[in-house]
Scaffold this active site. Sequence first.
Site, PDB file in Angstrom:
ATOM      1  N   THR A 192      -1.165   7.431   5.479  1.00 52.98           N
ATOM      2  CA  THR A 192       0.110   7.354   6.219  1.00 52.98           C
ATOM      3  C   THR A 192       0.812   6.046   6.342  1.00 52.98           C
ATOM      4  O   THR A 192       1.829   6.164   7.038  1.00 52.98           O
ATOM      5  CB  THR A 192      -0.197   7.846   7.708  1.00 52.98           C
ATOM      6  OG1 THR A 192      -1.188   6.856   8.169  1.00 52.98           O
ATOM      7  CG2 THR A 192      -1.193   9.085   7.661  1.00 52.98           C
ATOM      8  N   GLY A 193       0.148   4.825   5.956  1.00 50.76           N
ATOM      9  CA  GLY A 193       0.947   3.740   5.926  1.00 50.76           C
ATOM     10  C   GLY A 193       2.055   3.644   4.991  1.00 50.76           C
ATOM     11  O   GLY A 193       2.141   4.396   3.913  1.00 50.76           O
ATOM     12  N   ALA A 194       2.874   2.431   4.960  1.00 53.62           N
ATOM     13  CA  ALA A 194       4.120   2.677   3.964  1.00 53.62           C
ATOM     14  C   ALA A 194       3.647   2.487   2.551  1.00 53.62           C
ATOM     15  O   ALA A 194       4.080   3.177   1.698  1.00 53.62           O
ATOM     16  CB  ALA A 194       4.792   1.227   4.262  1.00 53.62           C
ATOM     17  N   VAL A 195       2.663   1.685   2.322  1.00 48.32           N
ATOM     18  CA  VAL A 195       2.119   1.788   0.720  1.00 48.32           C
ATOM     19  C   VAL A 195       1.439   3.090   0.625  1.00 48.32           C
ATOM     20  O   VAL A 195       1.565   3.597  -0.504  1.00 48.32           O
ATOM     21  CB  VAL A 195       1.096   0.609   0.587  1.00 48.32           C
ATOM     22  CG1 VAL A 195       0.362   0.599  -0.734  1.00 48.32           C
ATOM     23  CG2 VAL A 195       1.873  -0.782   0.796  1.00 48.32           C
ATOM     24  N   HIS A 234      11.921  -7.162  -2.110  1.00 48.20           N
ATOM     25  CA  HIS A 234      12.041  -8.614  -2.206  1.00 48.20           C
ATOM     26  C   HIS A 234      12.521  -9.265  -3.258  1.00 48.20           C
ATOM     27  O   HIS A 234      13.005  -8.657  -4.339  1.00 48.20           O
ATOM     28  CB  HIS A 234      10.589  -9.334  -2.381  1.00 48.20           C
ATOM     29  CG  HIS A 234       9.504  -9.032  -1.259  1.00 48.20           C
ATOM     30  ND1 HIS A 234      10.006  -8.493   0.222  1.00 48.20           N
ATOM     31  CD2 HIS A 234       7.978  -8.913  -1.086  1.00 48.20           C
ATOM     32  CE1 HIS A 234       8.876  -8.384   0.867  1.00 48.20           C
ATOM     33  NE2 HIS A 234       7.671  -8.669   0.222  1.00 48.20           N
ATOM     34  N   ARG A 293      -8.837 -10.701  -4.620  1.00 49.52           N
ATOM     35  CA  ARG A 293      -7.995 -10.857  -5.464  1.00 49.52           C
ATOM     36  C   ARG A 293      -8.374 -12.361  -6.470  1.00 49.52           C
ATOM     37  O   ARG A 293      -8.082 -12.384  -7.554  1.00 49.52           O
ATOM     38  CB  ARG A 293      -6.410 -11.108  -5.130  1.00 49.52           C
ATOM     39  CG  ARG A 293      -5.825 -10.266  -4.630  1.00 49.52           C
ATOM     40  CD  ARG A 293      -4.557 -10.386  -3.776  1.00 49.52           C
ATOM     41  NE  ARG A 293      -3.862  -9.072  -3.416  1.00 49.52           N
ATOM     42  CZ  ARG A 293      -2.865  -9.155  -2.470  1.00 49.52           C
ATOM     43  NH1 ARG A 293      -2.645 -10.374  -1.870  1.00 49.52           N
ATOM     44  NH2 ARG A 293      -2.319  -7.954  -2.187  1.00 49.52           N
ATOM     45  N   CYS A 314       2.438  -8.843  -3.415  1.00 44.65           N
ATOM     46  CA  CYS A 314       3.670  -8.247  -3.963  1.00 44.65           C
ATOM     47  C   CYS A 314       4.656  -9.407  -4.403  1.00 44.65           C
ATOM     48  O   CYS A 314       5.131  -9.001  -5.461  1.00 44.65           O
ATOM     49  CB  CYS A 314       4.578  -7.627  -2.589  1.00 44.65           C
ATOM     50  SG  CYS A 314       4.635  -8.672  -1.009  1.00 44.65           S
ATOM     51  N   LYS A 335      -0.637 -17.940  -2.275  1.00 47.36           N
ATOM     52  CA  LYS A 335      -1.228 -16.659  -3.101  1.00 47.36           C
ATOM     53  C   LYS A 335      -0.415 -16.529  -4.317  1.00 47.36           C
ATOM     54  O   LYS A 335      -0.929 -16.159  -5.441  1.00 47.36           O
ATOM     55  CB  LYS A 335      -0.848 -15.489  -2.418  1.00 47.36           C
ATOM     56  CG  LYS A 335      -1.919 -15.093  -1.393  1.00 47.36           C
ATOM     57  CD  LYS A 335      -1.347 -13.742  -0.483  1.00 47.36           C
ATOM     58  CE  LYS A 335      -2.495 -13.613   1.088  1.00 47.36           C
ATOM     59  NZ  LYS A 335      -1.780 -12.577   1.893  1.00 47.36           N
ATOM     60  N   ARG A 346      11.027 -14.845   5.167  1.00 47.65           N
ATOM     61  CA  ARG A 346      11.221 -13.420   5.341  1.00 47.65           C
ATOM     62  C   ARG A 346      12.793 -13.443   5.991  1.00 47.65           C
ATOM     63  O   ARG A 346      13.240 -14.322   6.742  1.00 47.65           O
ATOM     64  CB  ARG A 346      10.354 -13.174   6.772  1.00 47.65           C
ATOM     65  CG  ARG A 346      10.352 -11.749   7.045  1.00 47.65           C
ATOM     66  CD  ARG A 346       9.559 -10.946   6.264  1.00 47.65           C
ATOM     67  NE  ARG A 346       8.242 -11.179   6.353  1.00 47.65           N
ATOM     68  CZ  ARG A 346       7.309 -10.602   5.578  1.00 47.65           C
ATOM     69  NH1 ARG A 346       7.593  -9.906   4.427  1.00 47.65           N
ATOM     70  NH2 ARG A 346       6.075 -10.837   5.815  1.00 47.65           N
TER      71      ARG A 346
END
Length: 335
Positions: A14-17, A242, A101, A129, A213, A235
Site C-alpha cells: 500500500t506504500g508508494a513503491v 529525480h 545493498r 533510486c 550511497k 531535495r
Amino acid sequence: MSAENLHVGVIGATGAVGVELINVMFDRNFPVGELTLFASERSAGKTVETKFGTKTVALFSVEEAKQCDIVFLAVSGDFAKEYAPKIAEGALVIDNSSAFRLNDDVPLIVPEINGDLAKTAKLIANPNCTTAIAAVALWPLHQAFGLKKVIVSTYQAASGAGQPGMNELREGLASGLEGKPVPAEVFAHPLAFNVIPHIDSFQDNGYTREEMKVTWETRKIFGTPDLPVSCTAVRIPTERTHSEAIVVETEKAVTPAQAREVLSKAKGVKLVDDPANNKYPMPLTATKQYDVEVGRIRSNLIFGDHGLELFVAGDQLLKGAALNAVQIAEASIAD
C-alpha cells in the site's frame, strides 16, 4: 523457477513503491499466477483495489511468504534485515531497502548492466533510486569511453521519502499559499518553496549517507571499486521524478556527438537533447516513463575533450524503484 503462473508476494503493497510494483507487473505482463499482498495485523483482512483485481491483504508470516516464487519487499531496512534471509530460504527475494545493498554476497542489480546476476541469487538488492537513474545513463558511456571521475548533483523529488513526503509537500504548498506555517515533519525543513541540501544522515566526511550511497553503489554495480564518484544530494519541491546534473572525466577522448550516438542506442535511455527547441530532460516529461531521459550533453569546460556534462531525469518510483525491481524479476526467469 517456471516462467509461467508465478506466485508473487508483495510486502508493503500500500506504500508508494508497493503500488507501483503491482502496476508495473500488470503493465509489463509479468507472469503473475497468484498475487499475495502481505501486511501486519493492523492491515490484514482489508481489501485493496489493484490492476489484478480486488485483493484481501494477508497477515505476514515467514512461512507463508516462503511459499511464494518471488517476494518483493517495499518496507523498511530493519524489517528486511530481520526477515529477508528467512524468506529467501524458499522464495526469491527482491529487496527495495538499503539493508543488503553493500553486502558482498548479495548482488546489487540494474538489469541493463548486470542483470545476469539475477539468475542464480535468492536475495537481491534493488539500488538506491538516485544511483539507479544515474547508472542507466553512465554505463553506456563507461563502456564506450571509460569513466575516470564522476561528479553528481541531484535534484530529488519528495517521492524519495515515499507517500508521506509527497503528502507533506502538497500540504506545505497549500499552507504556504494561504499564508499559513509550512509543515516540516518528514523533512528536516519545510520543502515547499525551498530546496534542502540534506538527504539522510550526515557522515563523518561531511557527505550525507544518500550521497555516499551513490558512490558505494555505483562502484559495486559497475565492478569498479576505485572509481572516484562524488555526489551532492538536494531535495527540491517537486512531487515525483529525480533529476541529476552529472560531470564525467573519461579515459578516452569523447565528443558530445559521439556521446549522443552511444546514448541513443542504450537500453533504458531516452535521448532528449534539442536545446534549440527547448527539449531537455525534466521531471514533467520523465514522470511515469520507464526510460531515463538524458540531455544537455556538452563538453565539460574543465576536462575538455576528455569530459562530458549531462542532465538526466528519471522517475524515482519507476526506474528508481518499482520498475527496476520488476526488471530484476524478469531477468531472473529469462531464458
